[in-house]
Enzyme design. Structure first.
Site, PDB file in Angstrom:
ATOM      1  N   HIS A 181       9.069   1.261  -8.403  1.00 24.76           N
ATOM      2  CA  HIS A 181       8.301   2.086  -7.473  1.00 24.76           C
ATOM      3  C   HIS A 181       9.243   2.488  -6.350  1.00 24.76           C
ATOM      4  O   HIS A 181       9.324   1.841  -5.335  1.00 24.76           O
ATOM      5  CB  HIS A 181       7.124   1.274  -6.927  1.00 24.76           C
ATOM      6  CG  HIS A 181       6.272   2.035  -5.960  1.00 24.76           C
ATOM      7  ND1 HIS A 181       5.606   3.188  -6.291  1.00 24.76           N
ATOM      8  CD2 HIS A 181       5.972   1.794  -4.665  1.00 24.76           C
ATOM      9  CE1 HIS A 181       4.926   3.618  -5.245  1.00 24.76           C
ATOM     10  NE2 HIS A 181       5.139   2.798  -4.245  1.00 24.76           N
ATOM     11  N   GLY A 210      -6.007  -3.072   2.920  1.00 23.50           N
ATOM     12  CA  GLY A 210      -6.915  -4.225   2.789  1.00 23.50           C
ATOM     13  C   GLY A 210      -8.360  -3.841   3.088  1.00 23.50           C
ATOM     14  O   GLY A 210      -9.280  -4.196   2.348  1.00 23.50           O
ATOM     15  N   MET A 258      -4.769  -1.267   6.593  1.00 21.91           N
ATOM     16  CA  MET A 258      -5.358  -0.021   6.094  1.00 21.91           C
ATOM     17  C   MET A 258      -5.739  -0.146   4.614  1.00 21.91           C
ATOM     18  O   MET A 258      -6.839   0.237   4.219  1.00 21.91           O
ATOM     19  CB  MET A 258      -4.374   1.145   6.289  1.00 21.91           C
ATOM     20  CG  MET A 258      -4.001   1.397   7.747  1.00 21.91           C
ATOM     21  SD  MET A 258      -5.418   1.501   8.858  1.00 21.91           S
ATOM     22  CE  MET A 258      -6.128   3.056   8.340  1.00 21.91           C
ATOM     23  N   GLY A 280      -4.139  -9.724   3.708  1.00 25.37           N
ATOM     24  CA  GLY A 280      -3.730  -8.530   4.446  1.00 25.37           C
ATOM     25  C   GLY A 280      -4.974  -7.662   4.603  1.00 25.37           C
ATOM     26  O   GLY A 280      -5.599  -7.303   3.596  1.00 25.37           O
ATOM     27  N   SER A 281      -5.345  -7.401   5.842  1.00 15.35           N
ATOM     28  CA  SER A 281      -6.601  -6.666   6.094  1.00 15.35           C
ATOM     29  C   SER A 281      -6.329  -5.412   6.906  1.00 15.35           C
ATOM     30  O   SER A 281      -7.113  -5.037   7.765  1.00 15.35           O
ATOM     31  CB  SER A 281      -7.599  -7.566   6.834  1.00 15.35           C
ATOM     32  OG  SER A 281      -7.811  -8.730   6.096  1.00 15.35           O
ATOM     33  N   THR A 296       2.437  -5.031  -1.566  1.00 16.65           N
ATOM     34  CA  THR A 296       3.439  -4.991  -0.492  1.00 16.65           C
ATOM     35  C   THR A 296       4.782  -4.461  -0.994  1.00 16.65           C
ATOM     36  O   THR A 296       5.253  -4.831  -2.061  1.00 16.65           O
ATOM     37  CB  THR A 296       3.610  -6.421   0.095  1.00 16.65           C
ATOM     38  OG1 THR A 296       2.338  -6.856   0.573  1.00 16.65           O
ATOM     39  CG2 THR A 296       4.616  -6.440   1.227  1.00 16.65           C
TER      40      THR A 296
END
Ligand code: A3D
Length: 320
Positions: free
Chosen positions: A176, A15, A13, A10-11, A120
């Site tokens: 969370h 990442g 914000m 995952g790249s 995630t």
């Protein structure tokens, strides 16, 4: 000696911010992975071009093929979609569960010895599913939430008391989500517990309750301001501290979503608890003493996480 390898699945914000922080701290070579073509490559090149200015020597690459993460020591997972205003973390479950299935298969094939940190959302259910999909040892798969939630709490407290953030410790338990449990009794300024600070007149009980509620709503406050996505600087910094604890065998005591196998009366679920993170991954789960109201709040939070795991099983029965 070969450098460590850090794979960021995952790249977006978070990442991109993870890549920048990992490079600045020279934690190891960084591979950015994403299904979006060009994004990981572009971010890798952009950060690499800052290396001569900031003076770090690590290799940064971007990829759309899982083969690029081969042999990674650490994988940090942010793949999926973030919240938009009005959405709860739980609204993301269906989409992100499918993403976890793909990510789990990729890690299983190419980085089975990695320490895996999931970010995630909805966090506690996604890290639980990711561990099952990847088949990696439970102590090597962990969720990042407690470090962020307690860092938010610390920031608000330091601001309130006008003292250094370094001298404020904070303790947040549970899932969370809206049911997270910030524990005043175990949160301190230079060792002085918050209830004592109330007695000393530093803060009223009511004001402390407001700060606790703001901590619970910390993510939503930022989503409301950004409008286009969720927080990324503090989540990235939090996950990097966990990666560093593993890579440097620091044995840091950090609140994380860890797999519970009976601790706190919880079986086969990931919930936020204090852990020791070192070279062995999650080396220990620390069981602290909870009073009746704390235990009730914790159990309520666990109930919320259990509901999310059930929802995952309804979509993917093989998770059972
Ligand atoms: P964003 O900037 O949208 O990045 C997500 C990236 O994932 C995008 O670049 C997508 O292209 C990529 N992606 C989507 N599907 C796949 C796939 N199947 N395989 C690989 N990559 C894929 O989001 P973000 O970086 O802001 O947030 C990422 C996640 O972290 C979201 O689920 C947030 O809700 C979550 N988050 C968690 C916390 C916690 O404290 C736990 C805090 C903030 C955000």
């Amino acid at each position: 000696m070969a450098r460590n390898k850090i794979a960021l699945i995952g790249s977006g914000m978070i990442g991109g911010t993870l890549a920048h922080l990992a490079a600045l701290k020279e934690l190891g070579d960084v591979v950015l992975f994403d299904i979006a073509e060009g994004i990981p490559q572009g971010k890798a090149l952009d950060i690499a071009q800052s290396a001569p200015v900031d003076g770090f020597d690590v290799e940064l690459t971007g990829a759309n093929d899982y083969a690029a993460i081969e042999g990674a020591n650490v994988c940090i997972v942010t793949a999926g979609v973030p919240r938009k205003p009005g959405m709860s973390r739980d609204d993301l479950l269906g989409i992100n569960l499918k993403v976890m299935e793909q990510v789990g298969a990729g890690i299983k094939k190419y980085a089975p010895n990695a320490f895996v940190i999931c970010i995630t959302n909805p966090l506690d259910a996604m890290v639980w599913a990711l561990q099952k999909f990847s088949g990696l040892p439970k102590n090597m798969v962990v969720g990042m939430a407690g470090v962020l939630d307690s860092s938010r709490f610390r920031h608000f407290l330091a601001d309130e008391f006008d003292v250094s953030v370094e001298d404020v410790t904070a303790f947040v338990l549970g899932g969370h989500g809206d049911s997270m449990v910030p524990l005043a009794r175990y949160s301190t300024v230079a060792g002085i517990p918050l209830p004592d600070l109330v007695k000393m007149g530093w803060v009223s009980k009511g004001r402390l309750e407001e700060i606790i509620q703001r901590t619970r709503d910390g993510g939503a406050e930022i989503v409301g301001l950004l409008k286009s996505g969720s927080a990324y600087y503090a989540p990235a910094a939090s996950a990097i501290s966990m990666a560093e604890a593993f890579l440097k065998d620091k044995k840091r005591v950090l609140p994380c979503a860890a797999h519970l196998s009976g601790q706190y009366g919880v079986k086969d679920m990931y919930v936020g608890v204090p852990t020791v993170i070192g070279g062995g991954g999650v080396e220990r789960v620390i069981e602290i003493d909870l009073n009746k109201s704390e235990k009730d709040a914790f159990d309520k939070s666990v109930g919320a996480v259990a509901g999310l795991c059930e929802a995952c099983i309804a979509i993917a029965p093989n998770l059972k």
